[in-house]
Design a protein around this motif. Structure first.
Motif, PDB file in Angstrom:
ATOM      1  N   LEU A 161       0.827  -1.218   0.000  1.00 24.90           N
ATOM      2  CA  LEU A 161       0.000   0.000   0.000  1.00 24.90           C
ATOM      3  C   LEU A 161       0.854   1.258   0.000  1.00 24.90           C
ATOM      4  N   HIS A 162       2.155   1.094   0.336  1.00 17.89           N
ATOM      5  CA  HIS A 162       3.064   2.240   0.384  1.00 17.89           C
ATOM      6  C   HIS A 162       3.849   2.417  -0.912  1.00 17.89           C
ATOM      7  N   HIS A 185      -2.045   2.913  -2.761  1.00 16.70           N
ATOM      8  CA  HIS A 185      -3.313   3.029  -2.031  1.00 16.70           C
ATOM      9  C   HIS A 185      -4.519   2.614  -2.882  1.00 16.70           C
ATOM     10  N   GLU A 236      -5.750  -0.896  -2.218  1.00 14.11           N
ATOM     11  CA  GLU A 236      -6.265  -1.247  -0.895  1.00 14.11           C
ATOM     12  C   GLU A 236      -7.663  -1.847  -1.035  1.00 14.11           C
TER      13      GLU A 236
END
Length: 377
Positions: free
Chosen positions: A297-298, A303, A306
């Protein structure tokens, strides 16, 4: 990004050359069955030491379980180990001879160890079909569109077993989230640890993840158990077909990954816990899977993945980087089984698969789910 992933790889030509050089110090010795006995716990009668796999292959000709051999070794009951193995081998030969059949020969597979000394890495019957690593790599090379610029990634080579992936820069695909490489995963064993196998492989450059498509007809099925006389010319034809299929299915796998970005998953941790148990993974693997998901997610624009099927599967392939050899290959293959029901699945089929998974995940107990949660120390 392409430069980053290429720096993590080895030129395929270099790897092939290494495998060929190793083959110069390998030979098969034909011995009579009566000569296949131990002089001590680590040595054959002719004085040649055995590797762990060599001793295990000898045990395989008896009814002695591997756990018993491990027990005797751990307790240093070396004399007992030699006595039991030799007696069982005597019994085997006597039974054969009393049946009125011709005496048997055995193939003793020998190579150099790190010090340049001969070691026995396997003892096999006369029915064993030889596909050596050098031949396997030669067939793969002759099946590729080109060897120029071809790369090998995630390589394992201990002189007996080889695993790895072949990536072709011309088959790189650029997607908004990352570059992707379409290629093949391969494996072979010269000591009966695995079949000769080729599978489609998909490589995600931004995180150096890989996924192996473990279904369909891309496995080399004929003589896969290394048995009987193997026609290498016939096998070459099959390898050529398998590589073409693998490269095509690699592109299909990329399509499946793209579709999975559109599939929502309500509770990622519960889903990971459920799937980890379905796939009979350890809790450690499940925790690393959850960590892989959180880490992804980083990524740049991570994102957007997600709470998606893509994010879940990407987390598993990311977690596989913490493992080597067989375990890594297994996790990369499990990812493709989880991703979609078939190589030609459409969005509806993938959504249905993940909808069923999500419904089952809702039934998971919170105590069970939390076992798989990764918590940074």
């Amino acid at each position: 990004v392409a430069k980053v992933w290429q720096d993590k790889c080895t030129p395929l030509a270099d790897f092939v050359e290494t495998v060929k050089k190793q083959s110069e110090h390998k030979e098969d010795r034909v011995k009579k069955e009566s000569e296949i006995r131990l002089s001590d716990a680590n040595t054959l009668l002719d004085g040649t030491p055995l590797t762990k796999s060599g001793l295990n292959s000898l045990r395989g000709f008896t009814d002695i379980p591997s756990s018993m051999v491990s027990f005797l070794q751990e307790r240093e009951y070396d004399d007992e180990l030699v006595k039991f193995l030799n007696k069982e081998l005597d019994r085997r030969e006597t039974t054969w001879n009393h049946s009125g059949k011709e005496p048997r020969d055995f193939r003793v597979r020998v190579r150099h160890d790190d010090e340049g000394n001969d070691v026995i890495r396997a003892i096999v019957s006369e029915r064993y079909g030889v596909i050596d690593n050098a031949d396997a790599m030669d067939m793969i090379v002759h099946s590729l569109p080109t060897l120029k610029d071809a790369l090998a990634s995630h390589i394992h080579n201990d002189g007996d077993d080889i695993y790895g992936n072949v990536l072709l820069p011309d088959f790189m695909k650029s997607e908004p989230d990352s570059d992707y490489g379409v290629g093949i995963a391969f494996r072979n064993s010269e000591i009966r640890n695995s079949t000769f196998k080729i599978s489609p492989f998909l490589f995600r450059a931004i995180c150096l993840n890989g996924m192996i498509w473990g279904r369909m007809n891309s496995e080399i099925n004929v003589n896969q158990r290394h048995m009987g006389k193997i026609d290498l010319n016939e096998l070459q034809e099959q390898v050529t077909i398998a590589v073409k299929v693998a490269l095509t299915q690699g592109n299909d796998l990329l399509t499946l990954m793209s579709l999975s970005k559109q599939v929502k998953v309500e509770n990622p941790l519960a889903t990971i816990a459920l799937l980890a148990r379905d796939q009979k993974m350890t809790i450690e693997q499940g925790k690393l899977w959850h960590k892989g998901y959180l880490d992804s997610l980083h990524e740049a624009n991570g994102h957007v993945h997600e709470n998606t099927a893509f994010g879940i599967v990407n987390g598993l392939t990311r977690a596989s980087q913490d493992f080597k050899g067989n375990m890594r290959e297994q996790m990369e293959t499990q990812a493709s089984f989880i991703l979609a029901p078939a190589i030609d699945s459409d969005l509806q089929a993938i959504s249905k698969r993940w909808g069923m998974i999500s419904e089952r995940a809702k039934l998971e107990k919170e105590k069970t789910i939390n076992q798989y949660a990764y918590v940074a120390v």
